[in-house]
Design a protein around this motif. Structure first.
Motif, PDB file in Angstrom:
ATOM      1  N   PRO A  69       0.836  -1.213   0.000  1.00 12.23           N
ATOM      2  CA  PRO A  69       0.000   0.000   0.000  1.00 12.23           C
ATOM      3  C   PRO A  69       0.862   1.252   0.000  1.00 12.23           C
ATOM      4  N   GLU A  70       0.262   2.333  -0.366  1.00 13.87           N
ATOM      5  CA  GLU A  70       0.972   3.605  -0.418  1.00 13.87           C
ATOM      6  C   GLU A  70       1.328   4.069   0.983  1.00 13.87           C
ATOM      7  N   ARG A  71       2.581   4.537   1.157  1.00 18.86           N
ATOM      8  CA  ARG A  71       2.962   5.097   2.450  1.00 18.86           C
ATOM      9  C   ARG A  71       2.363   6.484   2.574  1.00 18.86           C
ATOM     10  N   VAL A  72       1.668   6.704   3.688  1.00 21.33           N
ATOM     11  CA  VAL A  72       1.024   7.985   3.931  1.00 21.33           C
ATOM     12  C   VAL A  72       1.417   8.474   5.318  1.00 21.33           C
ATOM     13  N   THR A  73       1.015   9.683   5.640  1.00 23.50           N
ATOM     14  CA  THR A  73       1.287  10.238   6.967  1.00 23.50           C
ATOM     15  C   THR A  73       0.019  10.199   7.812  1.00 23.50           C
ATOM     16  N   VAL A  74       0.213  10.199   9.115  1.00 28.43           N
ATOM     17  CA  VAL A  74      -0.917  10.067  10.029  1.00 28.43           C
ATOM     18  C   VAL A  74      -1.906  11.215   9.860  1.00 28.43           C
ATOM     19  N   LEU A  90       2.101   2.955   7.105  1.00 30.82           N
ATOM     20  CA  LEU A  90       2.655   3.989   7.969  1.00 30.82           C
ATOM     21  C   LEU A  90       4.057   3.588   8.386  1.00 30.82           C
ATOM     22  N   GLU A  91       4.915   4.563   8.569  1.00 25.56           N
ATOM     23  CA  GLU A  91       6.245   4.322   9.129  1.00 25.56           C
ATOM     24  C   GLU A  91       6.456   5.304  10.265  1.00 25.56           C
ATOM     25  N   GLY A  92       6.856   4.784  11.405  1.00 19.65           N
ATOM     26  CA  GLY A  92       7.038   5.662  12.545  1.00 19.65           C
ATOM     27  C   GLY A  92       7.574   4.922  13.748  1.00 19.65           C
ATOM     28  N   GLU A  93       7.332   5.499  14.919  1.00 21.34           N
ATOM     29  CA  GLU A  93       7.847   4.961  16.181  1.00 21.34           C
ATOM     30  C   GLU A  93       6.691   4.501  17.054  1.00 21.34           C
ATOM     31  N   ILE A  94       6.868   3.367  17.710  1.00 21.53           N
ATOM     32  CA  ILE A  94       5.902   2.908  18.702  1.00 21.53           C
ATOM     33  C   ILE A  94       6.142   3.701  19.984  1.00 21.53           C
ATOM     34  N   ILE A  95       5.157   4.506  20.362  1.00 18.98           N
ATOM     35  CA  ILE A  95       5.331   5.323  21.559  1.00 18.98           C
ATOM     36  C   ILE A  95       4.519   4.788  22.730  1.00 18.98           C
ATOM     37  N   GLY A  96       3.774   3.736  22.504  1.00 12.74           N
ATOM     38  CA  GLY A  96       3.002   3.142  23.586  1.00 12.74           C
ATOM     39  C   GLY A  96       2.277   1.904  23.101  1.00 12.74           C
ATOM     40  N   ALA A  97       2.052   0.974  23.999  1.00 15.36           N
ATOM     41  CA  ALA A  97       1.293  -0.240  23.683  1.00 15.36           C
ATOM     42  C   ALA A  97       0.486  -0.608  24.913  1.00 15.36           C
ATOM     43  N   ARG A  98      -0.782  -0.867  24.705  1.00 15.69           N
ATOM     44  CA  ARG A  98      -1.637  -1.247  25.827  1.00 15.69           C
ATOM     45  C   ARG A  98      -2.517  -2.419  25.408  1.00 15.69           C
ATOM     46  N   GLN A  99      -2.721  -3.325  26.342  1.00 11.13           N
ATOM     47  CA  GLN A  99      -3.512  -4.517  26.066  1.00 11.13           C
ATOM     48  C   GLN A  99      -4.922  -4.314  26.590  1.00 11.13           C
ATOM     49  N   THR A 100      -5.887  -4.423  25.720  1.00 11.83           N
ATOM     50  CA  THR A 100      -7.282  -4.327  26.131  1.00 11.83           C
ATOM     51  C   THR A 100      -7.847  -5.728  26.299  1.00 11.83           C
ATOM     52  N   GLY A 101      -9.114  -5.810  26.647  1.00 12.10           N
ATOM     53  CA  GLY A 101      -9.770  -7.113  26.723  1.00 12.10           C
ATOM     54  C   GLY A 101      -9.927  -7.758  25.364  1.00 12.10           C
ATOM     55  N   GLY A 102      -9.742  -6.978  24.315  1.00 12.50           N
ATOM     56  CA  GLY A 102      -9.808  -7.496  22.952  1.00 12.50           C
ATOM     57  C   GLY A 102      -8.455  -7.389  22.277  1.00 12.50           C
ATOM     58  N   PRO A 103      -8.273  -6.351  21.410  1.00 12.69           N
ATOM     59  CA  PRO A 103      -7.014  -6.240  20.673  1.00 12.69           C
ATOM     60  C   PRO A 103      -5.911  -5.568  21.490  1.00 12.69           C
ATOM     61  N   THR A 104      -4.692  -5.632  20.949  1.00 12.44           N
ATOM     62  CA  THR A 104      -3.571  -4.846  21.448  1.00 12.44           C
ATOM     63  C   THR A 104      -3.578  -3.529  20.698  1.00 12.44           C
ATOM     64  N   ILE A 105      -3.446  -2.418  21.425  1.00  9.93           N
ATOM     65  CA  ILE A 105      -3.457  -1.103  20.807  1.00  9.93           C
ATOM     66  C   ILE A 105      -2.046  -0.532  20.838  1.00  9.93           C
ATOM     67  N   PHE A 106      -1.498  -0.302  19.652  1.00 13.05           N
ATOM     68  CA  PHE A 106      -0.185   0.332  19.521  1.00 13.05           C
ATOM     69  C   PHE A 106      -0.396   1.802  19.155  1.00 13.05           C
ATOM     70  N   GLU A 107       0.314   2.693  19.859  1.00 12.97           N
ATOM     71  CA  GLU A 107       0.308   4.098  19.483  1.00 12.97           C
ATOM     72  C   GLU A 107       1.511   4.342  18.577  1.00 12.97           C
ATOM     73  N   VAL A 108       1.241   4.800  17.363  1.00 11.61           N
ATOM     74  CA  VAL A 108       2.283   4.980  16.355  1.00 11.61           C
ATOM     75  C   VAL A 108       2.409   6.468  16.048  1.00 11.61           C
ATOM     76  N   ARG A 109       3.621   6.978  16.167  1.00 12.76           N
ATOM     77  CA  ARG A 109       3.891   8.382  15.862  1.00 12.76           C
ATOM     78  C   ARG A 109       4.779   8.473  14.635  1.00 12.76           C
ATOM     79  N   ASP A 110       4.341   9.269  13.656  1.00 11.68           N
ATOM     80  CA  ASP A 110       5.225   9.567  12.538  1.00 11.68           C
ATOM     81  C   ASP A 110       5.584  11.040  12.587  1.00 11.68           C
ATOM     82  N   GLU A 111       6.054  11.604  11.500  1.00 11.94           N
ATOM     83  CA  GLU A 111       6.515  12.986  11.519  1.00 11.94           C
ATOM     84  C   GLU A 111       5.390  13.995  11.595  1.00 11.94           C
ATOM     85  N   THR A 112       4.134  13.536  11.559  1.00 11.92           N
ATOM     86  CA  THR A 112       3.012  14.473  11.550  1.00 11.92           C
ATOM     87  C   THR A 112       2.105  14.364  12.760  1.00 11.92           C
ATOM     88  N   ALA A 113       1.862  13.172  13.273  1.00 10.26           N
ATOM     89  CA  ALA A 113       0.883  13.011  14.356  1.00 10.26           C
ATOM     90  C   ALA A 113       0.966  11.598  14.920  1.00 10.26           C
TER      91      ALA A 113
END
Length: 710
Positions: free
Chosen positions: A212-217, A230-253
């Protein structure tokens, strides 16, 4: 209701709002919400979503003819204690295939009522192509590459082979009838058409397998339902009762990316905070928030990682440094610290861009609240812009008032405990701590040092002179005392408002009246004029100051964000501030009237000093606090006495018309009463602590030391 015994024969329209209201065993109509390698998410009602696991399907997931938004029928098999909903497959996928339909309205009068179907005879649901977001054999599942030929290749090969078999069979067929030749021609034609169709399918699948096309947040809002990279940095990860939520930061958001293995199980356990990653997935809008449904998540290494890291670092530096430092009004003390304000603003903006929590500490006074609220007003829009999460502004910014204008070990221990818990439980970064008017003296050294042990950044902002020892303990220090300019006449509220304007120039107009609000008297003309231009005359700023002072006293350890915002920024007609300030004046006037009647006027070396026993002649545990009572008594003095001293059980407050060095006063008094345990502990409040048993001697000694210094 006899229809309950036939739940398996009808479908239900769920009109509840909680998974707990569902009835296991029933078939419900839902809407396809999204796809993952492990199954399909189906919305049964707003906010009520279940998972139809691929093991429940009667066919391969990649051959499922559903698309996002399709209406489907599923069976609720189980509702777990954590609210997760396990769905089962329904072979019936059209209303006409059920014997009826009913309303499931747990809290409504329509519960159990029949539904007249609009397509009872409409036939089966139309067949559709593989949905965007449904995995194929050629795609990766949870980071593992599938082996063998792709599903498209297999389909094409099998279809072409079937066509060849048909053609070969027609060649071997004996043409004993006049229709034999026509049959052969039809077989050859069918083979040709099958080959063309197979080639088209191969081409389509090959296209779908293109990266897929690389885009910004920041562009995701325009790409809902699209597959992106997306390409960026993992700035946080939290486990919910369902999925794992990764917070991804790129150069925009920053955006949340959901990855699912099974309910409550960590997806991609090898991915950690700080990793540089490439993420492919589908952009979804969930409950009003953007989210990426992760299809593939890869940790980058080597040159790929370096390229992304460089891109992020360059963008961070460019975005964090303010374009310009423009004081709200002409003020020599502020203009002298423009570079320091720029450094502090850059540190704050960098924290926002790095998804680092920010803690604002300030005194629970009108001046302190103005300073803290000004910075908060500037930072919140930046957090909202950076994070898609609706609760981000509460998650990444905390303003915590202090009863005493000192950042001591008690406050620091509280902050360190919280930040270590958040780091351990939720993987949060250590916060940036901003100390506004409370971290500039040696009283705060121990607290600042504790933060430093754990590597938490500290921004100290103080209009009053700071002690030299603080310079090495602060990551960034803003104080006119570091320059050659006289800082007299600058309040911490005014300095904090100017910092807020540098952090976010877009809110400068919102902050223009705040410096005038922070002064109890002798408001600089430049700030009074600025407030007047913004629509706040002297009466309005006075009412705001009094209202904030009153609210600062109650629940002093709470930020009262919404109430403070209403008072300082949203009270357009002044009705709220007028109501609260009236209570302020009533309470203060009553207390001052009582105190004035009981003030002792002492002649100390020819000077008149007013002395009040606050334990005996004020309500110590009601408004106003002793420090504010001392301020009011001295401001309202009818005579020319140079000093006012208000003392309680083991502390006293000194108020003078001219500046006084309370440390020198304490030192002189300590020499006179060595057994009194005299210590200057609240330099900003001119507060002295002592041993209650030596109170009378201490008050006499302090009064003499004050007059001697004046």
């Amino acid at each position: 209701m006899d229809w309950i015994t036939h739940d398996e024969d009808v479908w239900f329209d769920f009109r509840g709002n909680s998974p707990k209201q569902l009835t296991p065993g029933r078939y419900y109509k839902g809407t396809v919400d999204g796809f993952a390698d492990f199954g399909v998410f189906v919305d049964l009602a707003p906010g009520v979503t279940g998972l139809l696991h691929r093991s429940e399907l009667d066919r391969r997931l990649e051959s499922l003819d559903w698309e996002s938004g399709d209406t489907v029928f599923v069976q609720v098999k189980n509702v777990r204690d954590n609210g997760n909903i396990d769905l089962g497959w329904s072979i019936r996928q059209a209303e006409s295939e059920f014997r009826g339909a009913r309303v499931h309205d747990p809290d409504g009068d329509a519960d159990g009522e029949p539904i007249e179907s609009e397509d009872r005879d409409g036939g089966p649901t139309p067949v559709k192509k593989t949905p965007k977001g449904a995995p194929t054999k050629s795609r990766k599942a949870n980071g593992r590459e599938s082996n063998g030929t792709t599903g498209a290749d297999t389909t094409a090969n099998e279809t072409a082979a079937d066509a060849d078999v048909s053609a070969d069979a027609s060649d071997d067929r004996t043409d004993d009838t006049t229709g034999g030749e026509e049959a052969d021609q039809r077989a050859v034609q069918a083979a040709d058409e099958a080959a063309v169709d197979a080639a088209a399918e191969v081409a389509a699948d090959a296209e779908s397998d293109e990266p897929p096309e690389r885009v910004t947040v920041d562009s995701l809002g325009d790409r809902v339902d699209e597959r992106v990279r997306l390409e960026g940095e993992i700035i946080g990860a939290r486990q919910t009762g369902g999925p794992t939520i990764f917070e991804v930061r790129d150069e925009t958001a920053v955006v949340d990316a959901a990855a699912f293995v099974e309910a409550g199980v960590r997806a991609y356990p090898e991915v950690e905070e700080g990793d540089t990653v490439r993420l492919d997935g589908d952009v979804e809008m969930r409950r009003g928030e953007l989210q990426v449904e992760t299809e593939e998540l890869t940790v980058l290494e080597g040159e790929d990682a370096e390229a992304v890291e460089t891109r992020l670092a360059d963008a961070l530096s460019e975005k964090a440094r303010p374009d310009a430092v423009e004081p709200l009004a002409a003020h020599d003390a502020v203009e002298a610290v423009t570079e320091q304000l720029g450094d502090a603003a850059e540190a704050i903006r960098t924290a926002v861009l790095q998804s680092r929590p920010i803690v604002i500490r300030h005194a629970a006074t009108a001046d302190g609240y103005v300073a803290g609220a000004a910075i908060e007003r500037a930072v919140l829009p930046l957090i909202r812009e950076e994070h898609a999460r609706a609760d981000a502004e509460y998650h990444f910014l905390n303003r915590r008032p202090l009863d005493d204008p000192v950042y001591g070990m008690d406050a620091a221990t509280n902050d360190v405990t919280r930040m270590l818990q958040d780091n351990e439980r939720h993987g949060e970064k250590l916060p940036l701590v901003i100390l506004v008017g409370v971290g500039g003296t040696t009283d705060s050294l121990d607290g600042l040092g504790l933060l430093g042990v754990y590597g938490a950044s500290r921004v100290v902002v103080d209009a009053a002179p700071v002690d030299p020892e603080i310079v090495d303990e602060a990551s960034v220090l803003v104080s006119p005392s570091l320059t050659d300019v006289d800082a007299g006449g600058l309040s911490t509220g005014a300095l904090g408002a100017n910092l807020g304007a540098v952090v976010n120039a877009d809110v400068s107009d919102d902050l223009s009246h705040l410096p005038a609000v922070s002064y109890w008297q002798d408001t600089p003309a430049a700030y009074a004029d600025l407030a007047e231009e913004a629509g706040y005359d002297a009466d309005r700023t006075r009412e705001l100051r009094e209202a904030i002072a009153l609210e600062a006293y109650y629940q002093s350890y709470q930020d009262k964000r919404e109430l403070v915002t209403d008072l300082l920024f949203d009270d357009t007609d002044g009705g709220l501030a007028g109501h609260v300030s009236e209570q302020f004046r009533i309470k203060l006037d009553d207390e001052v009237e009582t105190a004035q009647a009981n003030v002792e006027h002492r002649d100390v070396d020819g000077a008149s000093v007013a002395v009040l026993d606050a334990d005996s002649y004020s309500h110590r545990f009601d408004f106003p606090p002793t420090s504010l009572l001392a301020d009011a008594l001295h401001r309202r003095a009818d005579d020319e006495r140079p000093a006012t001293i208000v003392y309680a059980m083991d502390e006293l407050f000194v108020r003078t018309s001219d500046d006084v060095d309370v440390r020198a006063v304490a030192s002189t008094a300590r020499d006179a009463v060595p057994q009194g345990g005299i210590t200057a502990v609240g330099i900003r409040q001119n507060r002295v602590e002592f041993l209650s048993g030596a109170r009378d001697n201490v008050v006499d000694a302090v009064a003499e030391a004050v007059v001697e210094q004046l």
